[in-house]
Design a protein around this motif. Structure first.
Motif, short mmCIF file in Angstrom:
data_model
loop_
_atom_site.label_atom_id
_atom_site.label_comp_id
_atom_site.label_asym_id
_atom_site.label_seq_id
_atom_site.Cartn_x
_atom_site.Cartn_y
_atom_site.Cartn_z
N GLN A 28 65.06 60.80 21.85
CA GLN A 28 65.18 60.23 20.50
C GLN A 28 64.15 59.15 20.25
O GLN A 28 63.70 58.94 19.14
CB GLN A 28 66.58 59.65 20.31
N SER A 29 63.78 58.43 21.31
CA SER A 29 62.78 57.38 21.18
C SER A 29 61.38 57.90 21.54
O SER A 29 60.45 57.11 21.65
CB SER A 29 63.12 56.19 22.08
N GLN A 30 61.28 59.22 21.73
CA GLN A 30 60.02 59.87 22.09
C GLN A 30 59.36 59.23 23.31
O GLN A 30 58.18 58.92 23.32
CB GLN A 30 59.07 59.89 20.89
N MET A 31 60.18 59.02 24.33
CA MET A 31 59.67 58.43 25.57
C MET A 31 59.84 59.41 26.72
O MET A 31 60.91 59.98 26.89
CB MET A 31 60.45 57.15 25.89
N SER A 32 58.80 59.62 27.48
CA SER A 32 58.91 60.48 28.66
C SER A 32 58.85 59.63 29.92
O SER A 32 59.04 60.10 31.02
CB SER A 32 57.80 61.52 28.68
N ARG A 33 58.55 58.37 29.73
CA ARG A 33 58.62 57.46 30.87
C ARG A 33 59.13 56.09 30.46
O ARG A 33 59.18 55.76 29.28
CB ARG A 33 57.30 57.37 31.60
N VAL A 34 59.48 55.33 31.45
CA VAL A 34 60.03 54.00 31.23
C VAL A 34 59.24 53.03 32.12
O VAL A 34 58.41 53.46 32.92
CB VAL A 34 61.53 53.96 31.61
N ALA A 35 59.47 51.75 31.96
CA ALA A 35 58.79 50.78 32.81
C ALA A 35 59.84 49.95 33.55
O ALA A 35 60.89 49.62 32.99
CB ALA A 35 57.90 49.87 31.97
N CYS A 36 59.53 49.64 34.80
CA CYS A 36 60.41 48.76 35.58
C CYS A 36 60.43 47.38 34.93
O CYS A 36 59.39 46.83 34.61
CB CYS A 36 59.88 48.67 37.01
N ILE A 37 61.63 46.81 34.74
CA ILE A 37 61.69 45.50 34.09
C ILE A 37 61.20 44.38 35.00
O ILE A 37 60.90 43.30 34.53
CB ILE A 37 63.10 45.11 33.57
N LEU A 38 61.12 44.62 36.29
CA LEU A 38 60.67 43.55 37.18
C LEU A 38 59.16 43.57 37.38
O LEU A 38 58.49 42.56 37.23
CB LEU A 38 61.40 43.63 38.53
N CYS A 39 58.58 44.74 37.72
CA CYS A 39 57.13 44.79 38.00
C CYS A 39 56.34 45.40 36.85
O CYS A 39 55.11 45.38 36.87
CB CYS A 39 56.87 45.57 39.29
N GLU A 40 57.05 45.96 35.85
CA GLU A 40 56.46 46.55 34.66
C GLU A 40 55.65 47.82 34.92
O GLU A 40 54.92 48.30 34.06
CB GLU A 40 55.61 45.52 33.89
N GLU A 41 55.74 48.35 36.13
CA GLU A 41 55.03 49.59 36.42
C GLU A 41 55.72 50.76 35.73
O GLU A 41 56.94 50.84 35.71
CB GLU A 41 54.99 49.84 37.94
N PRO A 42 54.91 51.68 35.13
CA PRO A 42 55.51 52.84 34.46
C PRO A 42 56.15 53.79 35.46
O PRO A 42 55.69 53.94 36.59
CB PRO A 42 54.33 53.50 33.74
N MET A 43 57.24 54.42 35.04
CA MET A 43 57.96 55.37 35.89
C MET A 43 58.23 56.63 35.09
O MET A 43 58.72 56.57 33.97
CB MET A 43 59.30 54.76 36.32
N LEU A 103 66.71 61.28 38.61
CA LEU A 103 66.04 61.21 37.32
C LEU A 103 64.82 60.30 37.34
O LEU A 103 63.89 60.48 36.57
CB LEU A 103 67.02 60.70 36.27
N VAL A 104 64.88 59.34 38.23
CA VAL A 104 63.82 58.34 38.24
C VAL A 104 63.71 57.77 39.65
O VAL A 104 64.67 57.82 40.42
CB VAL A 104 64.16 57.26 37.16
N ASP A 105 62.53 57.27 39.98
CA ASP A 105 62.32 56.70 41.30
C ASP A 105 62.78 55.24 41.30
O ASP A 105 62.00 54.31 41.50
CB ASP A 105 60.81 56.79 41.62
N GLY A 106 64.07 55.09 41.04
CA GLY A 106 64.65 53.75 40.88
C GLY A 106 66.05 53.93 40.34
O GLY A 106 66.68 54.95 40.59
N SER A 107 66.56 52.96 39.58
CA SER A 107 67.89 53.08 38.99
C SER A 107 67.87 52.65 37.53
O SER A 107 67.23 51.66 37.18
CB SER A 107 68.89 52.18 39.72
N PHE A 108 68.59 53.41 36.71
CA PHE A 108 68.85 53.00 35.34
C PHE A 108 70.12 52.16 35.31
O PHE A 108 71.02 52.36 36.12
CB PHE A 108 69.10 54.21 34.44
N PHE A 109 70.18 51.25 34.35
CA PHE A 109 71.46 50.61 34.08
C PHE A 109 71.53 50.24 32.60
O PHE A 109 70.49 50.20 31.92
CB PHE A 109 71.71 49.40 34.98
N LEU A 110 72.73 50.02 32.11
CA LEU A 110 72.93 49.64 30.72
C LEU A 110 73.29 48.17 30.64
O LEU A 110 74.22 47.72 31.30
CB LEU A 110 74.05 50.48 30.10
#
Ligand SMILES: [Zn+2]
Ligand SMILES: [Zn+2]
Ligand SMILES: [Zn+2]
Length: 209
Positions: A48-63, A71-78
């Motif tokens: 819906q947000s037309q995103m195929s990747r996200v960024a780590c909130i700590l190091c800002e590296e794209p994932m 789903l991702v090389d890390g963890s999602f949280f809400l």
């Protein structure tokens, strides 16, 4: 003294608390790890947000986000609060929350530039026990308060809990609470990361060479 949980009856503090630190150390499993509902929720929110990747909130590296587990090389949280502008707003069980991601390297804190510690008590934040590749439905930074500073009202800075007391569930810290002193309603236990943490110059797990 009362705190009020979002969408709940007013709860007496004594009924909420389980006791001193350490007694509620068991892992809370909310049953959303690795199921199809969680997977589709994340994928459709990103689409819906037309995103195929996200960024780590700590190091800002794209994932990259994959369409299968993990789903991702890390963890999602809400989180009820937006830790970074890249965190998109989603509706989860009727609540507006922000889809947030931390990469595996930051969760594990394996290199010096990825370790963060509490600005108040100095404790190093450790995300290495979190399940990778899926999503937590609560703020993982708020979930394990290290010291009394994390238990204060965001408006009047009075303590909302006794320093030694903890809530029953990790997710309780992401709920909206009414401060009994100033009556401000907020997710008081969820605080900006820059307010709580500083980058540490130590290595969390020293390798034994
Ligand atoms: Zn990272
Ligand atoms: Zn602390
Ligand atoms: Zn207050």
């Amino acid at each position: 003294m009362y705190v009020q949980l979002f969408g709940c009856e007013e709860v007496k503090v004594d009924e909420l608390f389980i006791g001193p630190i350490g007694e509620n150390a068991e892992i809370e499993d909310e049953g959303n790890h690795g199921n199809d509902e969680t997977r589709l929720f994340i994928l459709s929110s990103l689409a819906q947000s037309q995103m195929s990747r996200v960024a780590c909130i700590l190091c800002e590296e794209p994932m990259l986000v994959f369409d299968r587990y993990p789903l991702v090389d890390g963890s999602f949280f809400l989180s009820p609060k937006q830790h970074s502008t890249g965190c998109i707003e989603v509706k989860y069980e009727g609540r507006p929350l922000f889809l947030t991601c931390v990469c595996m390297a930051c969760l594990d804190g394996l290199s010096t530039n990825r370790v963060i510690n509490c600005r108040f008590c100095g404790e190093i934040w450790d995300g290495s026990n979190l399940v990778l590749g899926t999503m937590y439905s609560y703020d993982i930074f708020a979930a394990m308060p290290c010291c009394a500073e994390r238990l204060k009202c965001n408006n009047c800075f009075k303590l909302l809990l006794h320093p030694q007391q903890r809530l029953n569930f990790y997710s309780d810290y992401s709920h909206c609470v009414t401060c009994p002193y100033c009556a401000t309603q907020d997710t008081h236990f969820v605080k900006p990361l820059s307010f709580c943490y500083t980058k540490s110059n130590v290595v969390r797990h020293q390798s034994i060479a």
